[in-house]
Enzyme design. Structure first.
Site, PDB file in Angstrom:
ATOM      1  N   LEU A 127       0.829  -1.206   0.000  1.00 14.11           N
ATOM      2  CA  LEU A 127       0.000   0.000   0.000  1.00 14.11           C
ATOM      3  C   LEU A 127       0.861   1.254   0.000  1.00 14.11           C
ATOM      4  O   LEU A 127       0.417   2.310  -0.439  1.00 14.11           O
ATOM      5  CB  LEU A 127      -0.926   0.007   1.224  1.00 14.11           C
ATOM      6  CG  LEU A 127      -1.970  -1.106   1.253  1.00 14.11           C
ATOM      7  CD1 LEU A 127      -2.684  -1.127   2.595  1.00 14.11           C
ATOM      8  CD2 LEU A 127      -2.958  -0.921   0.117  1.00 14.11           C
ATOM      9  N   GLY A 128       2.073   1.147   0.527  1.00 16.49           N
ATOM     10  CA  GLY A 128       2.953   2.304   0.569  1.00 16.49           C
ATOM     11  C   GLY A 128       4.225   1.981   1.319  1.00 16.49           C
ATOM     12  O   GLY A 128       4.370   0.909   1.905  1.00 16.49           O
ATOM     13  N   ASP A 180       2.494  14.579   9.154  1.00 19.78           N
ATOM     14  CA  ASP A 180       2.563  14.356   7.716  1.00 19.78           C
ATOM     15  C   ASP A 180       1.161  14.380   7.108  1.00 19.78           C
ATOM     16  O   ASP A 180       0.801  13.526   6.319  1.00 19.78           O
ATOM     17  CB  ASP A 180       3.260  13.025   7.439  1.00 19.78           C
ATOM     18  CG  ASP A 180       3.775  12.917   6.007  1.00 19.78           C
ATOM     19  OD1 ASP A 180       3.890  13.969   5.331  1.00 19.78           O
ATOM     20  OD2 ASP A 180       4.046  11.795   5.561  1.00 19.78           O
TER      21      ASP A 180
END
Length: 144
Positions: A21-22, A137
């Site tokens: 996913l990342g 973030d």
């Protein structure tokens, strides 16, 4: 989501990894599936950092912080395994595009959709702040 890469494990604990996913500086987030068919997100400390006591301590702090976040618009932590050879955290999987992907495909949010999104984002940030955390973030690519 992208496919698994060479060197990615096929399984972690009882979970079968389906894809990536990342990835960030400290870990990789996988889409994983349990034996019951349930999909979850699994964040694992990068293999090359797992033997570094400083990174393990940092990951341990991050995992502890995630467990304190309790909100209706945040993904719930299901399992934390910080003593594994490669520590990981399992969280609810939230399907759907990121805000950045949605806006790129459909244009800016408007009307009721913009209002609903703003309310959900505010609830999520309030839950994070109630846990005495600051999201460092927050950006369209990190909001679902």
């Amino acid at each position: 989501m992208s496919g698994l890469r060479a060197g990615d494990p096929q399984r972690i604990g009882e979970l079968t990894l389906v894809g990536r996913l990342g990835a960030g500086g400290m870990g990789v987030v996988y889409l994983a599936q349990g034996s019951d068919g349930r999909l979850v997100a699994l964040k694992r400390l990068r293999e090359e950092l797992a033997s570094d006591s400083e990174f393990r301590a940092r990951f341990r702090r991050e995992a502890a912080a995630l467990t304190r976040v309790q909100g209706t618009c945040t993904a719930r932590v299901l399992t934390v395994e910080v003593e594994a050879s490669s520590p990981y955290v399992v969280m609810e999987y939230v399907p759907g595009p990121t805000l950045a992907e949605h806006v790129a495909e459909h244009g800016p949010l408007r009307g009721e959709m913009a209002h609903g999104f703003a309310v959900g984002l505010a609830e999520a940030l309030a839950a994070i702040h109630r846990a005495d955390l600051v999201h460092r973030d927050l950006k369209p690519g990190n909001v679902l």
